[in-house]
Every structure is written in C-alpha cells, then in structure tokens.
Write a protein that holds these residues in place. Structure first.
Motif, mmCIF file in Angstrom:
data_model
loop_
_atom_site.group_PDB
_atom_site.id
_atom_site.type_symbol
_atom_site.label_atom_id
_atom_site.label_comp_id
_atom_site.label_asym_id
_atom_site.label_seq_id
_atom_site.Cartn_x
_atom_site.Cartn_y
_atom_site.Cartn_z
ATOM 1 N N VAL A 293 49.484 16.669 -25.697
ATOM 2 C CA VAL A 293 48.081 16.269 -25.849
ATOM 3 C C VAL A 293 47.881 14.902 -25.192
ATOM 4 O O VAL A 293 48.832 14.139 -25.038
ATOM 5 N N HIS A 294 46.649 14.643 -24.793
ATOM 6 C CA HIS A 294 46.340 13.354 -24.167
ATOM 7 C C HIS A 294 45.985 12.323 -25.238
ATOM 8 O O HIS A 294 45.511 12.699 -26.318
ATOM 9 N N VAL B 296 40.453 11.567 -24.030
ATOM 10 C CA VAL B 296 39.960 12.933 -24.246
ATOM 11 C C VAL B 296 38.513 13.087 -23.797
ATOM 12 O O VAL B 296 38.164 14.045 -23.093
ATOM 13 N N HIS C 69 41.967 21.519 -21.063
ATOM 14 C CA HIS C 69 42.830 20.935 -22.094
ATOM 15 C C HIS C 69 42.096 19.897 -22.936
ATOM 16 O O HIS C 69 42.456 19.646 -24.079
ATOM 17 N N ALA C 70 41.045 19.302 -22.351
ATOM 18 C CA ALA C 70 40.283 18.303 -23.118
ATOM 19 C C ALA C 70 39.551 18.970 -24.280
ATOM 20 O O ALA C 70 39.442 18.397 -25.369
ATOM 21 N N ASP D 200 42.263 19.564 -26.856
ATOM 22 C CA ASP D 200 42.611 18.294 -27.519
ATOM 23 C C ASP D 200 41.523 17.894 -28.514
ATOM 24 O O ASP D 200 41.810 17.485 -29.650
ATOM 25 N N TYR E 103 50.259 13.172 -33.619
ATOM 26 C CA TYR E 103 49.431 13.216 -32.402
ATOM 27 C C TYR E 103 49.739 11.978 -31.545
ATOM 28 O O TYR E 103 49.985 12.092 -30.339
ATOM 29 N N GLU F 221 52.957 12.088 -29.710
ATOM 30 C CA GLU F 221 53.054 13.201 -28.752
ATOM 31 C C GLU F 221 53.958 14.333 -29.264
ATOM 32 O O GLU F 221 54.691 14.950 -28.493
ATOM 33 N N PRO G 132 50.206 21.922 -27.517
ATOM 34 C CA PRO G 132 49.163 22.957 -27.576
ATOM 35 C C PRO G 132 49.688 24.386 -27.410
ATOM 36 O O PRO G 132 49.067 25.312 -27.932
#
Lengths: 135, 281
Positions: free
Chosen positions: A65-66, A71, A81-82, A85, B217, B220, B224
């Motif tokens: 995840v970013h 995001v 993917h945003a 997230d 989160y 990391e 997903p």
C-alpha cells in the motif's frame, strides 16, 4: 429516566436503578448502525471500483500500500491501486467515526460518564493513527 | 494475481467470518493461523490482512447484533478503554517480534481459549432485580432462539477491565480483535450471556483492530493481494454468520469454536517448535 444523568462513582453503596427505568437508547443504536453501514458502503464501493479498474486495465494488484499522504494524489490520477488503498483506509477509519458518534450520542442523553469513556477510547485510537502518520 | 489463490483465500475468509461473526470473534483468530499454516503467507502480512478483515467483519456483523440489541454499548465503551490501549501497545510490539514468538503466543492463546470453553461452568442467570448495578451496565435483549427476554447485569467489572487490557495487548500483537479472550471472559467472569457477550465483542473487535491496522499499514505489512480477497470473503461470510447467530442455539456455537481453536492452536505451537503440520505449506 433518572438513569439519564451521570451517577456517582461506582462503589458497593452506589444506588441502583431498575432496568425498567432505563432510557431507550434506540436512537443511539440506530445512529451507530447508520455510521457502520455508511463506512461499509463507501469502503466497499471504493474496493469494487478499484478491482474493476484494475481488471479493465489488466493491471495486477500491487503487493504493497502507498503512504496515506500519497493516496489522494494517486486517486486524482485515476490509479486503480489508489481506490483500493483508500478503501482500506475508509474501512479502518469507520470504527473511529462510530466511536465518535457513540460519544456524541451518550452526550445527547446527558450520560456524561459513558460519553467520557467513549472520548477516552477515541483518544487512544487517535494516538494509533497519529503514530502511524509520523512513522 | 493468482486467481486460484485469491478464490481460496476468499473462501477461507468467508468461513472464518461465518464462525467469527457467530462467536463475536471477528474471524481473525481463524484467518492468521490458516493463512500462515496452509497458504505459507508471511506472518506479519497475515496479521495485517487479518486486522483489516476483522475491522470489516465487525462493521458488517455488528449492525445485525446492534439491531437485535445483543450489543451492550455501555459495556463495550467501558471495556474498550483498556482493550484499545493494550492493542496499541501490542501492535507496536508485534512489528518487531520474531515470527516464531508470535506463533507460540498465538498457539497458546487459541489452546487456552478452547480449553477454557471445554471446562467452563454454565454461567448462572442472575435476577437483576436483586443485585446492584453500580456501573449501570445492565441490559436486556430478546433471544429469538428461545423467544425469551434475557436480562442481565455484568458482574466483577474491575476483573473484566483487567482481562480486557490483556486481551487488547494480545489482539494487537496477533491481529485479532480480542474476542477470543473477551467472549469467554464476559461470559464466565462477568456473567454476561453468550449472545450478549458475542454481540458486544463483535462491536468491540472492530475498534480494537483499528490500532493494529494503522500500525501495520504504516509498517507496509498490508498486502492488497492478500487483503482484497480476504475482505471479499469476510464481507460475504459475516453477512451469513450474523444472521445464523439469531437462529442457532448457543451450545452448538461453543463446540464448533472449541474444535477449530484446538486444532489451530496446537498446529501453531507445533510450527513454533519447528514440527511439521500435515497440509502445511
């Protein structure tokens, strides 16, 4: 309805109240359900949109995840993917907003004791979010 | 993305959610061991996925419990204070803990929870008209399985608060909601009926798992490709599980709970001791 007002601190000599005298907390339960449902609908929708976009573009899901501060920028760029997230973040934030609603609800019932308990819980959750943002 | 793996993860998550929602456990207690033992997923990724899945399961499942009034919001907010504090500490410990240590703790917790349910005494029903309620936590609900209104007043609240702190710390470390400890504690120590304990816990586990989710989160440990199929399964399973709760008698829930917990608990302890578990990847 005497139980609406905050009672004395708990102790063996504290007066008791029959459950029949208790206020009807139905509005508080309803608002809690609405908050949970809204969080689920928004988070679930974002997840579905993200999956559909990645399927349409034949993109694989990322394995990471970013950072939260990236995001929204990625979302504006239409990156699949945003959406995913953001779906995770919305789902994770929903219980926090629910506790806020519960705190407000108890406060509206003049139930200061349980409003304070809810605010303390909120403070602990805020600390976990804050710690995450500064890492 | 491996579609077969994604479907398998979704199905496992659905099964975990059905049981978790019925028992007020959030499902994570089943997800992490199955993901690590039988899918070879990294322990911390499994914990991260579980934490997000537990939040989702709670969001979906607790609406039904709230509507049925199985959830006691006052009890939930009081017990949530030590639980959430413990979860934050536990999550911060978990990101640095070795995998073997987490497996051993997880296995011990599951085995303890199963044994405590096997050897439990039936919680006595206390007439709330005759006992004090200084904490103002008493509540009632209609049990659709029996058609009776169940009224109760939680007992031994300070002890419940202490156990909740422990439950929070363990749940923060393991990515579970804490229901695995809190449901038996509420039922056995505080004399809260199982359905009220499960309903209150189903609401609490989502709040508890928030702390873990954000920490994982930021570190990391949210993947997903694992979380997305898990969420799809969790959403489907929790819908089914929370509806089944209203129709299934309590005793049946406890024996399903015990059998699965014992199996997973012993498997994790064996893994921590580097002993192969049949079917393990």
């Amino acid at each position: 309805m005497s139980d609406l007002h905050p009672g004395p601190p708990p102790g063996p000599d504290a007066p008791t109240t029959s459950l029949d005298e208790r206020e009807d907390l139905a509005p508080l339960y309803s608002s809690t359900i609405r908050t949970l449902r809204a969080g689920f609908v928004i988070g679930g929708s974002l997840l579905v949109i993200g999956i559909l976009i990645s399927l349409y573009r034949r993109e694989d899901l990322l394995t990471f995840v970013h950072p939260m501060d990236e995001v929204m920028g990625n979302l504006v760029d239409g990156e699949s993917h945003a959406f995913i997230d953001l779906a995770f973040i919305v789902i994770m934030v929903t219980p926090v907003i629910t506790v806020l609603r519960v705190a407000v609800g108890f406060s509206r019932f003049n139930d200061r004791r349980f409003a304070i308990y809810s605010v303390v819980v909120l403070g602990i959750l805020a600390a976990s979010i804050g710690l995450s943002l500064v890492r | 993305v491996d579609i077969t793996l994604a479907v398998e993860l979704s199905l496992v998550a659905a099964g975990a959610a059905i049981l978790g929602s019925m028992l007020g456990l959030g499902g994570g207690v089943f997800l992490v061991p199955i993901f690590t033992l039988f899918f070879g997923i990294d322990e911390k990724l499994a914990i991260g996925a579980s934490a997000v899945a537990v939040v989702t399961n709670s969001i979906v499942g607790s609406s039904v419990h709230l509507r049925s009034r199985f959830t006691n919001l006052r009890l939930a907010m009081l017990l949530q204070i030590p639980t959430a504090g413990g979860a934050l500490v536990g999550a911060l410990l978990a990101v640095r803990a070795p995998e073997r240590f987490l497996n051993a703790i997880f296995g011990a917790v599951l085995t303890y929870a199963a044994l405590s349910m096997i050897f439990r005494k039936q919680a006595k029903h206390v007439d709330p008209g005759r006992i004090p309620d200084p904490w103002r936590l008493g509540a009632r609900y209609l049990d659709p399985a029996t058609g009776e209104t169940v009224t109760y007043i939680p007992q031994r609240v300070p002890l419940g608060l202490g156990v909740s702190g422990l439950a929070g710390t363990i749940s923060g470390m393991l990515g579970v909601g804490g229901g695995v400890i809190q449901v038996p504690a509420m039922n056995l120590l505080m004399r809260v009926p199982v359905k009220a304990a499960a309903g209150t816990s189903a609401f609490m586990v989502g709040i508890t798992a928030v702390a873990t989710s954000f920490v994982f989160y930021a570190e990391e440990h949210i993947d997903p490709t694992v979380v997305t199929p898990a969420l799809i399964g969790i959403i489907a399973g929790s819908q089914i599980g929370s509806r089944l709760t209203r129709r299934v008698r309590t005793q049946r829930l406890i024996w399903i709970f015990v059998a699965i917990l014992l199996y997973l608990g012993i498997s994790l302890i064996l893994k921590a001791a580097s002993i192969d578990v049949p079917g393990q990847r």
